[in-house]
Scaffold this active site. Structure first.
Site, mmCIF file in Angstrom:
data_model
loop_
_atom_site.group_PDB
_atom_site.id
_atom_site.type_symbol
_atom_site.label_atom_id
_atom_site.label_comp_id
_atom_site.label_asym_id
_atom_site.label_seq_id
_atom_site.Cartn_x
_atom_site.Cartn_y
_atom_site.Cartn_z
ATOM 1 N N ASN A 1 -44.344 -11.816 -42.084
ATOM 2 C CA ASN A 1 -45.095 -12.810 -41.313
ATOM 3 C C ASN A 1 -46.381 -13.279 -41.990
ATOM 4 O O ASN A 1 -47.339 -13.651 -41.322
ATOM 5 C CB ASN A 1 -45.339 -12.295 -39.885
ATOM 6 N N GLU B 1 -60.669 -1.347 -41.304
ATOM 7 C CA GLU B 1 -59.797 -2.015 -42.278
ATOM 8 C C GLU B 1 -60.585 -2.620 -43.439
ATOM 9 O O GLU B 1 -60.108 -2.628 -44.571
ATOM 10 C CB GLU B 1 -58.935 -3.063 -41.564
ATOM 11 N N PHE C 1 -39.865 0.002 -36.526
ATOM 12 C CA PHE C 1 -39.988 -0.872 -37.690
ATOM 13 C C PHE C 1 -40.892 -0.307 -38.781
ATOM 14 O O PHE C 1 -41.107 -0.957 -39.813
ATOM 15 C CB PHE C 1 -40.505 -2.255 -37.251
ATOM 16 N N LYS D 1 -49.730 -11.318 -47.177
ATOM 17 C CA LYS D 1 -48.665 -10.330 -47.393
ATOM 18 C C LYS D 1 -47.729 -10.736 -48.542
ATOM 19 O O LYS D 1 -47.728 -11.896 -48.977
ATOM 20 C CB LYS D 1 -47.886 -10.147 -46.093
ATOM 21 N N ARG E 1 -48.890 -18.482 -39.208
ATOM 22 C CA ARG E 1 -47.555 -17.870 -39.127
ATOM 23 C C ARG E 1 -46.483 -18.901 -38.764
ATOM 24 O O ARG E 1 -45.361 -18.821 -39.246
ATOM 25 C CB ARG E 1 -47.581 -16.693 -38.160
ATOM 26 N N ARG F 1 -57.501 -14.239 -35.416
ATOM 27 C CA ARG F 1 -56.278 -13.984 -34.635
ATOM 28 C C ARG F 1 -55.692 -15.298 -34.110
ATOM 29 O O ARG F 1 -54.480 -15.491 -34.090
ATOM 30 C CB ARG F 1 -56.578 -13.051 -33.445
ATOM 31 N N THR G 1 -47.416 -12.613 -33.741
ATOM 32 C CA THR G 1 -46.737 -11.797 -34.764
ATOM 33 C C THR G 1 -45.415 -12.420 -35.180
ATOM 34 O O THR G 1 -45.089 -12.492 -36.363
ATOM 35 C CB THR G 1 -46.476 -10.377 -34.211
ATOM 36 N N HIS H 1 -51.834 -10.570 -42.233
ATOM 37 C CA HIS H 1 -52.287 -9.567 -41.274
ATOM 38 C C HIS H 1 -53.732 -9.893 -40.896
ATOM 39 O O HIS H 1 -54.493 -10.384 -41.721
ATOM 40 C CB HIS H 1 -52.241 -8.165 -41.899
ATOM 41 N N TYR I 1 -51.199 1.402 -41.962
ATOM 42 C CA TYR I 1 -50.460 1.107 -40.730
ATOM 43 C C TYR I 1 -50.177 2.370 -39.908
ATOM 44 O O TYR I 1 -49.209 2.394 -39.131
ATOM 45 C CB TYR I 1 -49.157 0.388 -41.063
HETATM 46 P P1 CMP Z 1 -49.316 -7.049 -38.622
HETATM 47 O O1 CMP Z 1 -50.199 -7.966 -37.885
HETATM 48 O O2 CMP Z 1 -49.623 -6.786 -40.054
HETATM 49 O O3 CMP Z 1 -49.262 -5.646 -37.843
HETATM 50 C C1 CMP Z 1 -48.158 -4.784 -37.906
HETATM 51 C C2 CMP Z 1 -46.970 -5.401 -38.580
HETATM 52 O O4 CMP Z 1 -45.730 -4.795 -38.281
HETATM 53 C C3 CMP Z 1 -46.797 -6.827 -38.084
HETATM 54 O O5 CMP Z 1 -47.818 -7.645 -38.553
HETATM 55 C C4 CMP Z 1 -45.411 -7.143 -38.584
HETATM 56 O O6 CMP Z 1 -45.375 -7.427 -39.975
HETATM 57 C C5 CMP Z 1 -44.740 -5.799 -38.327
HETATM 58 N N1 CMP Z 1 -44.050 -5.783 -37.035
HETATM 59 C C6 CMP Z 1 -44.581 -5.720 -35.818
HETATM 60 N N2 CMP Z 1 -43.640 -5.694 -34.869
HETATM 61 C C7 CMP Z 1 -42.467 -5.724 -35.522
HETATM 62 C C8 CMP Z 1 -41.111 -5.720 -35.105
HETATM 63 N N3 CMP Z 1 -40.790 -5.652 -33.815
HETATM 64 N N4 CMP Z 1 -40.172 -5.755 -36.052
HETATM 65 C C9 CMP Z 1 -40.512 -5.805 -37.358
HETATM 66 N N5 CMP Z 1 -41.772 -5.807 -37.816
HETATM 67 C C10 CMP Z 1 -42.743 -5.780 -36.900
#
Ligand code: CMP
Length: 141
Positions: free
Chosen positions: A112, A126, A57, A9, A102, A85, A91, A115, A49
């Site tokens: 984070n 994807e 968010f 990212k 992470r 994963r 996350t 992905h 997404y």
């Molecule tokens: P990702 O695994 O790319 O999948 C969805 C993304 O949304 C996640 O990683 C984070 O970057 C973001 N995300 C998920 N939950 C939250 C949250 N509660 N607040 C902010 N960002 C979030």
């Protein structure tokens, strides 16, 4: 062998953490089969997404994912979806296990670092989002 999608990212790309993250993935037994760098448009980020549209968010996530370059890649290995994963961690980096990508490199729940597809079905969608079939390298003759 299974394939999955990872995206390094904008937070990690701009902080020059790409090399360390790729090394971590390869050390975990995940081989790169395709890789590119691009800057997502708002339309692309919203589409990628789409499952999160409507979440509080979502708008912020789209802003973040379009804020700089990203590096999507196709990773291959035994049980690649679950393995990736496991290697990236939770996350929220505050909840991620020690030694995960992470935990090591993410800044926050949103910023984070990486992905990963969450199931084989999601991985197929994807991978196709970023890599048309003909861009995938054959693993053997
Ligand atoms: P990702 O695994 O790319 O999948 C969805 C993304 O949304 C996640 O990683 C984070 O970057 C973001 N995300 C998920 N939950 C939250 C949250 N509660 N607040 C902010 N960002 C979030």
């Amino acid at each position: 062998m299974e394939r999955t999608l990872a995206i390094i990212k904008p937070d990690a790309v701009s902080a020059s953490r790409t090399g360390k993250i790729v090394a971590h993935l390869e050390a975990a037994g995940l081989s790169i089969r395709a890789i590119r760098m691009l800057r997502l448009t708002e339309t692309q980020a919203r589409a990628f997404y789409a499952v999160h549209a409507g979440r509080p968010f979502f708008a912020s996530l789209v802003r973040f994912m379009t804020s700089g370059a990203v590096i999507p890649m196709v990773l291959e290995g035994a049980g690649a979806v679950a393995r990736l994963r496991q290697v990236i961690g939770a996350t929220d980096p505050a909840e991620a296990a020690e030694g995960t990508i992470r935990k090591l490199y993410a800044e926050s729940k949103e910023r984070n670092a990486i992905h990963a597809s969450d199931s084989p079905e999601t991985a197929a969608r994807e991978v196709a989002f970023f890599f048309p079939t003909e861009t995938l390298v054959a693993t053997s003759d």
